[in-house]
Motif scaffolding. Structure first.
Motif, PDB file in Angstrom:
ATOM      1  N   THR A 226       0.838  -1.208   0.000  1.00  0.00           N
ATOM      2  CA  THR A 226       0.000   0.000   0.000  1.00  0.00           C
ATOM      3  C   THR A 226       0.869   1.253   0.000  1.00  0.00           C
ATOM      4  OG1 THR A 226      -0.226  -0.138   2.422  1.00  0.00           O
ATOM      5  CG2 THR A 226      -2.006  -1.082   1.082  1.00  0.00           C
ATOM      6  N   ALA A 227       2.034   1.185   0.658  1.00  0.00           N
ATOM      7  CA  ALA A 227       2.954   2.328   0.627  1.00  0.00           C
ATOM      8  C   ALA A 227       3.515   2.535  -0.777  1.00  0.00           C
ATOM      9  CB  ALA A 227       4.091   2.110   1.629  1.00  0.00           C
ATOM     10  N   VAL A 228       3.867   1.438  -1.446  1.00  0.00           N
ATOM     11  CA  VAL A 228       4.357   1.543  -2.826  1.00  0.00           C
ATOM     12  C   VAL A 228       3.262   2.108  -3.732  1.00  0.00           C
ATOM     13  CG1 VAL A 228       5.126   0.219  -4.842  1.00  0.00           C
ATOM     14  CG2 VAL A 228       6.077  -0.274  -2.593  1.00  0.00           C
ATOM     15  N   ALA A 229       2.020   1.658  -3.501  1.00  0.00           N
ATOM     16  CA  ALA A 229       0.905   2.162  -4.301  1.00  0.00           C
ATOM     17  C   ALA A 229       0.735   3.667  -4.117  1.00  0.00           C
ATOM     18  CB  ALA A 229      -0.378   1.433  -3.934  1.00  0.00           C
ATOM     19  N   SER A 230       0.919   4.148  -2.898  1.00  0.00           N
ATOM     20  CA  SER A 230       0.772   5.583  -2.634  1.00  0.00           C
ATOM     21  C   SER A 230       1.946   6.384  -3.185  1.00  0.00           C
ATOM     22  CB  SER A 230       0.647   5.824  -1.121  1.00  0.00           C
ATOM     23  OG  SER A 230      -0.500   5.181  -0.601  1.00  0.00           O
ATOM     24  N   ALA A 231       3.156   5.812  -3.071  1.00  0.00           N
ATOM     25  CA  ALA A 231       4.350   6.543  -3.491  1.00  0.00           C
ATOM     26  C   ALA A 231       4.598   6.467  -4.990  1.00  0.00           C
ATOM     27  CB  ALA A 231       5.572   6.014  -2.744  1.00  0.00           C
ATOM     28  N   ALA A 232       4.308   5.321  -5.582  1.00  0.00           N
ATOM     29  CA  ALA A 232       4.551   5.139  -7.021  1.00  0.00           C
ATOM     30  C   ALA A 232       3.220   5.013  -7.742  1.00  0.00           C
ATOM     31  CB  ALA A 232       5.437   3.918  -7.254  1.00  0.00           C
ATOM     32  N   SER A 233       2.712   3.800  -7.837  1.00  0.00           N
ATOM     33  CA  SER A 233       1.406   3.573  -8.456  1.00  0.00           C
ATOM     34  C   SER A 233       0.892   2.202  -8.051  1.00  0.00           C
ATOM     35  CB  SER A 233       1.503   3.654  -9.985  1.00  0.00           C
ATOM     36  OG  SER A 233       2.187   2.524 -10.502  1.00  0.00           O
ATOM     37  N   LEU A 234      -0.396   1.995  -8.231  1.00  0.00           N
ATOM     38  CA  LEU A 234      -0.997   0.707  -7.916  1.00  0.00           C
ATOM     39  C   LEU A 234      -0.413  -0.397  -8.797  1.00  0.00           C
ATOM     40  CD1 LEU A 234      -3.134  -0.550  -6.065  1.00  0.00           C
ATOM     41  CD2 LEU A 234      -4.820  -0.128  -7.859  1.00  0.00           C
ATOM     42  N   ARG A 235      -0.135  -0.080 -10.058  1.00  0.00           N
ATOM     43  CA  ARG A 235       0.430  -1.073 -10.976  1.00  0.00           C
ATOM     44  C   ARG A 235       1.793  -1.558 -10.498  1.00  0.00           C
ATOM     45  NH1 ARG A 235      -0.643   0.541 -17.330  1.00  0.00           N
ATOM     46  NH2 ARG A 235      -2.876   0.066 -17.370  1.00  0.00           N
ATOM     47  N   VAL A 236       2.642  -0.631 -10.101  1.00  0.00           N
ATOM     48  CA  VAL A 236       3.978  -1.005  -9.620  1.00  0.00           C
ATOM     49  C   VAL A 236       3.860  -1.876  -8.373  1.00  0.00           C
ATOM     50  CG1 VAL A 236       6.120  -0.105  -8.625  1.00  0.00           C
ATOM     51  CG2 VAL A 236       5.098   1.019 -10.609  1.00  0.00           C
TER      52      VAL A 236
END
Length: 426
Positions: free
Chosen positions: A373-383
């Motif tokens: 969820t942190a990656v989704a917020s910082a980068a994107s949901l796809r990543v």
């Protein structure tokens, strides 16, 4: 009871245990978001469940081995009823955290006793009982039960609010009622011979918990197969966040509306778990042809590919198709993993070993919730979903540690007080 009677009771209890879960799946993530939490707040709060399991998994598994499967499952049912009752009114991060804390206690208590009860009683009735077929059927029953629950949940959400109850809250109330039914079924159907009762017997049983924990840890230290299987669970649980928790958000992203995504998730989730049941029913054919370790390898790689598909497909049809295939693979992988694990232990500590496997799974899932969820917020949901896909595929070679082991070992190595490590079925 005969082995067949034990299996029937096991499957009925399993269906009742997972039907409420199916009701919750379409709204698990969307309900907290609808009540004001951000995706990161949801991930952090839900991670508390996994951390709770990390602390309690082995002690509760040892408790099941010490005092019996039935009392532990009854206690678990009562706690889950309390958690679902709180979930009907939770509207803040704090209340959701308390809810997930209770569900963590429930998951720790619930992890292993029913399956261990089935295997113990089936082998007691017939030492040559085909437990793999029973576990495969349990995967099919689990899939059908969750599919039915998800379908009902989708219908409830589509019907809209019922008086003061919001549409996304309706499945929670129905799940609560079904959990009460499940608790009653455990009390009536799950028989267990407990020759020693009373306070003294309880104290003596609880004193046996450290020995049960020690037995499971000894298995992990001395069996490279168990160590590999537990490592698979770690990667699997981390990557599972991508298709369990992030997929609803991904679907909402591609359709453009959370309400529409939630309504779609009912029938889509139902079909997904039917696909899971089909995968569980058919996988013995593949396992007999190429062996369980190679089957596990193929399934882990394939599941990583399907999660990557959910991340990369641009339209709802592609995302949903990848999701359905992912769940077919998920359903097929469960009995393969469970069968390999069960064949590594004989003696009184079976539930402790299952708890050990789950112990790494729950905190790995919690870490996955926080990280992805942190990656989704910082980068994107796809990543974020691609990271989850990579975690699933990385686990595949670990299954090959069990390659070449005999299906019916002629000898077993004693590792501690009647606990044995033995070759898995290949």
């Amino acid at each position: 009871m005969t082995a067949a009677q034990v299996r029937r009771r096991f499957l009925w209890l399993l269906a009742l245990r997972w039907l409420p879960v199916g009701l919750m799946i379409p709204v698990t993530v969307l309900l907290p978001l609808d009540r004001g939490l951000s995706l990161a707040q949801y991930g952090s709060a839900a991670a508390l469940q996994g951390l709770t399991v990390l602390l309690l998994e082995l002690p509760t598994g040892g408790l099941s081995d010490a005092i019996g499967r039935r009392p532990v499952l009854l206690l678990a049912g009562v706690i889950e009823i309390a958690a679902l009752s709180l979930l009907t009114v939770a509207d803040s991060v704090l209340l959701f955290m308390v809810c997930y804390l209770l569900q963590g206690v429930y998951r720790a208590l619930d992890s292993g006793p029913l399956e261990a009860w089935y295997v113990d009683h089936a082998l007691a009735a017939d030492e040559h009982a085909d437990i793999e077929t029973g576990l495969s059927r349990s995967g099919a029953v689990l899939g059908v039960a969750i599919a039915a629950g998800a379908l009902i949940a989708g219908g409830l959400v589509a019907l809209g609010p019922f008086g003061p109850v919001a549409a996304l809250s309706l499945p929670v109330y129905v799940a609560l009622a079904l959990q009460i039914v499940s608790l009653a079924a455990v009390a009536l159907l799950m028989t267990e011979r407990r020759p020693h009762r009373g306070v003294a017997a309880l104290v003596g049983s609880v004193r046996g918990v450290p020995a049960a924990i020690g037995g499971a840890l000894s298995l992990l230290r001395r069996s490279r197969i168990i160590a590999a299987l537990v490592a698979v669970e770690l990667f699997w649980s981390f990557g599972m966040v991508a298709y369990e928790s992030l997929m609803p958000v991904r679907l909402a992203e591609v359709v453009g509306a959370p309400g529409r995504a939630s309504a779609l998730l009912g029938p889509v989730g139902s079909v997904a778990w039917l696909a899971s049941a089909l995968g569980a029913a058919l996988i013995p054919l593949l396992a007999r042809r190429i062996g369980a370790p190679w089957t596990g390898f193929v399934l882990r790689v394939l599941q990583g590919v399907t999660v990557a598909g959910m991340a990369l497909f641009a339209g709802p049809a592609g995302v949903i198709a990848a999701y359905l295939v992912c769940y077919a693979v998920h359903g097929a992988a469960n009995p393969v993993h469970s069968g390999l694990l069960h064949r590594q232990v004989d003696g009184p500590y079976r539930a402790s070993l299952l708890s050990l496997n789950s112990m790494v799974g729950q905190p790995a899932g919690a870490l996955g919730l926080v990280a992805l969820t942190a990656v989704a917020s910082a980068a994107s949901l796809r990543v974020s979903m691609l990271v989850g896909a990579a975690a699933l595929a990385i686990a595949a070679p670990l299954y090959l540690v069990a390659r070449g082991d005999a299906a019916a070992p002629s000898s077993m190595t004693d590792v501690q007080d009647g606990v044995y490590a033995r070759p898995a079925r290949g």
